[in-house]
Design a protein around this motif. Structure first.
Motif, PDB file in Angstrom:
ATOM      1  N   TYR A   4       0.843  -1.199   0.000  1.00  0.00           N
ATOM      2  CA  TYR A   4       0.000   0.000   0.000  1.00  0.00           C
ATOM      3  C   TYR A   4       0.877   1.247   0.000  1.00  0.00           C
ATOM      4  O   TYR A   4       0.635   2.196  -0.750  1.00  0.00           O
ATOM      5  N   GLU A   5       1.898   1.228   0.819  1.00  0.00           N
ATOM      6  CA  GLU A   5       2.770   2.414   0.945  1.00  0.00           C
ATOM      7  C   GLU A   5       3.434   2.775  -0.380  1.00  0.00           C
ATOM      8  O   GLU A   5       3.628   3.946  -0.680  1.00  0.00           O
ATOM      9  N   ARG A  43       1.084   5.074  -2.501  1.00  0.00           N
ATOM     10  CA  ARG A  43       0.464   6.294  -1.952  1.00  0.00           C
ATOM     11  C   ARG A  43       0.668   7.486  -2.887  1.00  0.00           C
ATOM     12  O   ARG A  43       1.684   7.575  -3.563  1.00  0.00           O
ATOM     13  N   GLN A  44      -0.285   8.413  -2.818  1.00  0.00           N
ATOM     14  CA  GLN A  44      -0.209   9.602  -3.676  1.00  0.00           C
ATOM     15  C   GLN A  44       1.068  10.390  -3.361  1.00  0.00           C
ATOM     16  O   GLN A  44       1.390  10.619  -2.196  1.00  0.00           O
ATOM     17  N   PRO A  45       1.767  10.821  -4.417  1.00  0.00           N
ATOM     18  CA  PRO A  45       3.112  11.384  -4.221  1.00  0.00           C
ATOM     19  C   PRO A  45       3.123  12.729  -3.486  1.00  0.00           C
ATOM     20  O   PRO A  45       4.146  13.101  -2.928  1.00  0.00           O
ATOM     21  N   LEU A  47       1.392  13.573  -0.839  1.00  0.00           N
ATOM     22  CA  LEU A  47       1.043  13.500   0.581  1.00  0.00           C
ATOM     23  C   LEU A  47       2.209  13.963   1.453  1.00  0.00           C
ATOM     24  O   LEU A  47       3.365  13.647   1.165  1.00  0.00           O
TER      25      LEU A  47
END
Lengths: 461, 195
Positions: free
Chosen positions: B183-184, B187-189, B191
């Protein structure tokens, strides 16, 4: 079928989903303070675990800190703050200690730094974490076991709460604030009305609120029983965030805004529950009892327990009047207070201080009046605008940043039988000091009350 | 966490609603950095009143608290759960609980049991009429028994299993460390980090 804002943000964070189990939810930001973290760090040490993402964690000292300059005189408070310092150093977590320019109440500094952004998941060992939902984040309070869980795994197992829409119809009349709105909402749905739900605040009056006002509303979601409250992000949100230290920049900003614009409840989405409230009928609102649902318009009178049909509510009202030392039928405007407190994660932001200063400018307070900025950043901004001079000229005390009299863990407390008008969030028995009596009010009503010594709306001055 | 299967004990009737966590354990007690010693702070302000139910010797040694609605509202302090457990309570029965308190309880092995308000009242009446009468809270069968009364209660399967086994949530989550890492990576860049 379309999805609600809460459903969109939740789905974006599901790490793992399995039948018959709670979702494993990823946490984007973990806020820490000295009170609910020491036992969690102990747990990590005992199990030989580390902090998975110190880079998604930030700590501040807020609950215990004195609001006058100098060291912490209470040795137990001092030990707790020193424990946080040791833990932050050992596990590599950024800390804003007392005296630091970035120090402040945990829910004030997240937004101030631009760490609170739309679409995120944010947790903290503090029930007022719901504040951050004002940006369109899912943000909720957790206990110390869960703090330890997030430290170790950066996730939480959780069932998605049901969704509730609170539709605020029409515009707030002039002189009616975000605080009046949320107090009226809590009085309407009760302290248990939001249990099991994520609330989304919607409607024209909510859209017109500033970010500070939206934070005030979402902050008190927990007082209606809802762990989280949200408001869809819009231009007001983006403008607030633009240029803050941790907000994206350049191309990343554009991509982020593009995504944030999708974070709204679809037109064909359905909520599990919808509550409507007429903003146009609202007036300044205050509490008379010992839970945040026991509130009424300032222009009304202390209710009689007989007015409550439900026997549980009636008994609670009887007990509350006894504790508060109030008689049914007394106009709320006749209630005399000893102390006025302006501050807290509910109303300790710059806009709140501006509102209080506007009323106190050129006037004199007749009660003990504490003005406590929510953070050192807020304090600096207020001083740059000269607000501190207004407060001091009026006879109010201008303090250092912290939680202060909201919960009286530091020396700022009420004595038994003393009565306050307070911009904080809880009027529980003894919340501001053993035997103290609290009336929750907006910053505007707090300031006007400081001038007259009795619960007063600014329009009456 | 302490495992919970079934428990039989005497009950204390707490006839108050909106028992917030500030009442269960006042803030002054939250300054401790250890996990023990909170029983002394349980309902500290209310216990100063000699007529408060916990001061009645008839209820000494009771292990089940039967409260009015909206028990454990307000602050997220898990200290409220620790105080109840360290005082000797294994179960709290009420018709409604604050969400965070209920969650904290199930992390620690204090069982929150939701029953309809009329049943809660009957249990309070029974405990008042005869403080020696016992209640059995059976998590395996998901039911509460008191005298002739047998009432089912709801609790989700997963929480029930975790409580019966006395399992530590962190250990369970760490089994899925691969999923967390995957998941990590996605993640959206934009954030933020706190660095």
């Amino acid at each position: 079928m379309g999805r609600t804002l809460a459903e969109k943000v939740w789905e974006q964070h599901v790490v793992r989903r399995a039948d018959g189990e709670p979702d494993l939810l990823y946490i984007d930001l973990h806020l820490i303070h000295e009170v609910t973290s020491p036992q969690a760090f102990d747990g990590l040490r005992m199990a030989g675990r580390t902090v998975r993402r110190p880079d998604l964690t930030i700590a501040t000292e807020d609950h215990n800190v004195p609001t006058v300059l100098g060291p912490i005189s209470d040795p137990v408070s001092r030990t707790q703050v020193e424990t946080l310092r040791k833990n932050a150093a050992e596990f590599g977590i950024r800390l804003h200690p007392m005296g630091d320019a970035g120090q402040g109440v945990v829910h004030i500094i997240g937004p101030q730094f631009g760490l609170t952004q739309p679409g995120m998941t944010i947790v903290c060992g503090d029930s007022h974490t719901s504040t951050h939902g004002a940006f369109g984040a899912i943000a909720f309070g957790i206990g110390t076991s869960e703090v330890e869980h997030v430290l170790a795994t950066q996730t939480l197992p959780a069932y998605r709460p049901k969704t509730m829409a609170i539709e605020v119809k029409g515009e707030l009349p002039v002189g009616v604030t975000a605080k009046d709105l949320i107090l009226a909402i809590i009085a309407k749905i009760g302290t248990g009305g939001g249990q099991g739900y994520i609330v989304e605040y919607r409607g024209e009056a909510v859209r017109k609120l500033s970010m500070e006002g939206r934070m005030t509303v979402c902050n008190m979601s927990i007082e209606a029983g809802a762990r989280a409250g949200m408001i869809a992000p819009d231009e007001t949100t983006f403008e607030y965030l633009r240029g803050r230290p941790h907000a994206p920049t350049g191309e990343a900003w554009d991509r982020a805004v593009e995504y944030w614009k999708t974070l709204r409840t679809d037109d064909d989405a359905e909520f599990d529950k919808v509550v409507e409230i007429d903003a146009t009928a609202l007036t300044p609102f205050v509490t008379w009892g010992t839970n945040p649902g026991q509130g009424a318009p300032l222009g009304s009178a202390v209710p009689s327990p007989e007015q409550f049909a439900d026997p549980v509510e009636r008994a609670a009202a009887e007990r509350a009047l006894e504790y508060m030392g109030l008689t049914a039928g007394t106009p709320l405007r006749d209630i005399q207070v000893d102390t006025v407190f302006v501050g807290s994660c509910t109303n300790g932001r710059i806009e709140d201080l501006r509102a209080a200063a506007e009323i106190l400018r050129g006037r004199t307070v007749v009660t003990r009046t504490l003005i406590v900025p929510g953070s050192m950043g807020v304090k600096k901004a207020a001083e740059e605008e000269g607000l501190h001079e207004v407060f001091k000229a009026a006879g109010a005390e201008w303090r250092e940043a912290g939680c202060s009299m909201c919960l009286g863990m530091n020396p700022d407390t009420l004595k038994p039988g003393e009565r306050s008008a307070s911009t904080s969030n809880r009027n529980f028995e003894g919340r501001q000091g053993k035997g103290g009596r609290t009336h929750l009010v907006s910053p505007q009503v707090a300031a006007a009350t400081a001038v007259t010594g009795r619960l007063t709306a600014p329009a009456e001055l | 966490m302490e495992a919970f299967t079934t428990h039989t004990g005497r009950a204390v009737p707490l006839r108050r609603s909106n028992v917030d966590t500030d009442q269960i354990i006042p803030a002054v007690w939250l300054k401790q950095v250890s996990r023990t010693g909170f029983e002394k702070g349980l309902f500290a302000a209310w216990r100063e009143d000699p007529s408060f139910v916990l001061n009645d010797p008839a209820y000494e040694g009771a292990t089940i608290l039967v409260s009015g609605p909206d028990f454990g509202t307000g602050s997220s302090r898990e200290h409220a759960v620790w105080a109840l457990q360290q005082y000797g309570f294994r179960v709290v029965i009420a018709s409604r609980f604050g969400d965070i308190f209920r969650n904290n309880s199930t992390k620690m092995g204090l069982l929150p049991v939701i029953l309809p308000e009329d049943v809660v009242k009957r249990l309070q009446d029974a405990a008042e009429a005869d403080p020696k009468s016992e209640i059995t809270v059976d998590l395996v069968e998901r039911q509460v028994c008191a005298g002739d009364l047998v009432v089912p209660f709801e609790i989700d399967d997963y929480t029930r299993w975790r409580l019966i086994e006395g399992l530590d949530d962190i250990g369970l989550t760490l089994r899925h460390a691969d999923a967390v890492e995957e998941y990590e990576n996605g993640r959206q860049p934009w954030l933020p980090t706190t660095v």
